[in-house]
Design an enzyme around this catalytic site. Structure first.
Site: not given
Ligand code: NAD
Ligand code: WQD
Length: 338
Positions: A124, A149, A153
């Site tokens: 991330s 969290y 990562k």
């Molecule tokens: P998500 O929660 O929709 O998907 C993650 C999946 O992992 C879920 O289906 C959950 O049930 C499963 N899971 C969690 N722990 C588990 C375990 N111990 N065993 C088996 N399954 C398990 O999230 P996502 O948005 O699809 O994210 C996927 C990956 O990408 C995650 O690792 C997340 O941290 C990373 N990521 C997401 C974002 C984002 O903004 N969505 C941004 C950066 C990184």
């Molecule tokens: C985006 C912008 C908020 C909600 C997060 C995690 C990051 C990654 C992606 C997993 C910011 C603003 C948000 C709301 C708002 N996830 N906001 N009102 O914080 O950039 O990233 O998700 O790895 O680790 O931190 O994403 O969508 O929460 O926020 O004003 O109700 O929207 O302040 O500027 P963020 P976000």
């Protein structure tokens, strides 16, 4: 290639399976459904026209992982499985460290024991902390993560770096996602958060559909053009195709490789609200609220490395992201539960 997809029932995993099928790969999905539903996989099956092999299991379950890796000869694994809610991780650090770290440890053991040493890991942009430089390149130093969290990562990146260093047979790609939003253009799969959304786009779509009264904009006094936070939003289908491209690095025996997956464009919260309103012709009521703890002003990347080395580039713009996010929400007002 035959790919093990850990956490594949979730938001990014389900979209990635479609791209993998389109590119001719096959998958076995493993998920404990802690933050998802197997309805996503039923719909993916419908979209790709083929059933999706699925094992309901916890990645921390060593016996289950051993069985899955004994029964299948995988060319690579994509590891999405993890808990991802930033705020919840502050309240439940132990659960987050325990799940995200242990799942990865158990997975790495199973992979090593069964001779599968090719891994793509969901990292991330959060690992950059408050970035030292904008746009962020992969050469930028990692920063201080403000929540458990993000720490998982960052720590797992180091674990994976050490594992690869100790045994060069491993090929490990760390994909640093920026802000994935949107949904598959079919409107059949998308993001389905539990409870009140933490992230901007699902909050906007739930406001548009009437589930929330108004969007709270967290701060309008940042050092950005309109004072609201700026992020690099990326269409989830582009992010998904980035995983297919990352398999090229694995095929080339990349050792350890790191790529930013973003568009390289920064949009403010109000830019996103305006784009959403314009493209979908719906009004998003909002009010300005105090800053959210841990947020930074600006975060967007330079995605050039992924283009140069993998030939990958995001195709969708902010309007398509807003269109597809709304298409998903309005067709599935209650997500998969409806
Ligand atoms: P998500 O929660 O929709 O998907 C993650 C999946 O992992 C879920 O289906 C959950 O049930 C499963 N899971 C969690 N722990 C588990 C375990 N111990 N065993 C088996 N399954 C398990 O999230 P996502 O948005 O699809 O994210 C996927 C990956 O990408 C995650 O690792 C997340 O941290 C990373 N990521 C997401 C974002 C984002 O903004 N969505 C941004 C950066 C990184
Ligand atoms: C985006 C912008 C908020 C909600 C997060 C995690 C990051 C990654 C992606 C997993 C910011 C603003 C948000 C709301 C708002 N996830 N906001 N009102 O914080 O950039 O990233 O998700 O790895 O680790 O931190 O994403 O969508 O929460 O926020 O004003 O109700 O929207 O302040 O500027 P963020 P976000």
């Amino acid at each position: 290639m035959k790919i093990a997809v850990m956490g594949g029932a979730g938001y990014i995993g389900s979209h990635t399976i479609i791209e993998l099928y389109k590119a001719g790969h096959s998958v076995v999905v493993v998920d404990n459904l802690v933050n998802s539903s197997d309805e996503s996989l039923r719909r993916v099956a419908e979209l790709v026209g083929s059933p999706i092999p699925f094992v309901k299991a916890d990645v921390r379950d060593a016996a289950a992982m051993d069985k899955i890796f004994s029964e299948n000869k995988f060319d690579a694994c994509i590891h999405f499985a993890g808990l991802k809610a930033v705020g919840e991780s502050v309240a439940k650090p132990l659960e987050y460290y325990e799940n995200n770290m242990n799942a990865t440890f158990v997975l790495l053991h199973a992979m090593r024991n069964h001779g599968c040493k090719n891994l793509i890991f969901s990292s991330s942009a959060t690992v950059y902390g408050n970035p030292a430089q904008i746009p962020i390149t992969e050469a930028c130093p990692k920063g201080q993560c403000t929540n458990p969290y993000g720490q998982t990562k960052s720590m797992l990146e180091e674990v994976l770096r050490d594992v690869q260093k100790a045994d060069p047979e491993w090929n490990i790609v760390l994909l640093r996602y920026f802000n994935p939003i949107g949904a598959h253009p079919s409107g059949r799969i998308g993001e389905d958060p539990n409870g009140i959304p933490n992230n901007l786009m699902p909050y906007i779509t739930q406001t548009a559909v009437g589930l929330r009264k108004e969007l709270g904009v967290f701060g309008n006094d940042y050092d950005t053009p309109d004072g609201t936070g700026v992020r690099d939003y990326i269409h989830v289908c582009d992010l998904a195709s980035g995983h297919v491209s990352a398999l090229k690095a694995i095929e080339r025996k990349c050792g350890l490789a790191i790529y930013n997956l973003g568009t390289g464009h920064g949009y403010s919260v109000l830019d996103v609200v305006k784009a959403f309103e314009k493209v979908n012709n719906v009004k998003i009521p909002y009010s300005i609220k105090p800053r959210r703890a841990g947020d930074i002003a600006t975060c967007y990347c330079n995605p050039q490395k992924a283009f140069d080395e993998l030939g990958w580039k995001a195709q969708y713009g902010i309007e398509e992201m807003c269109r597809d996010a709304w298409n998903w929400q309005k067709n599935n007002p209650k997500g998969y539960k409806g």
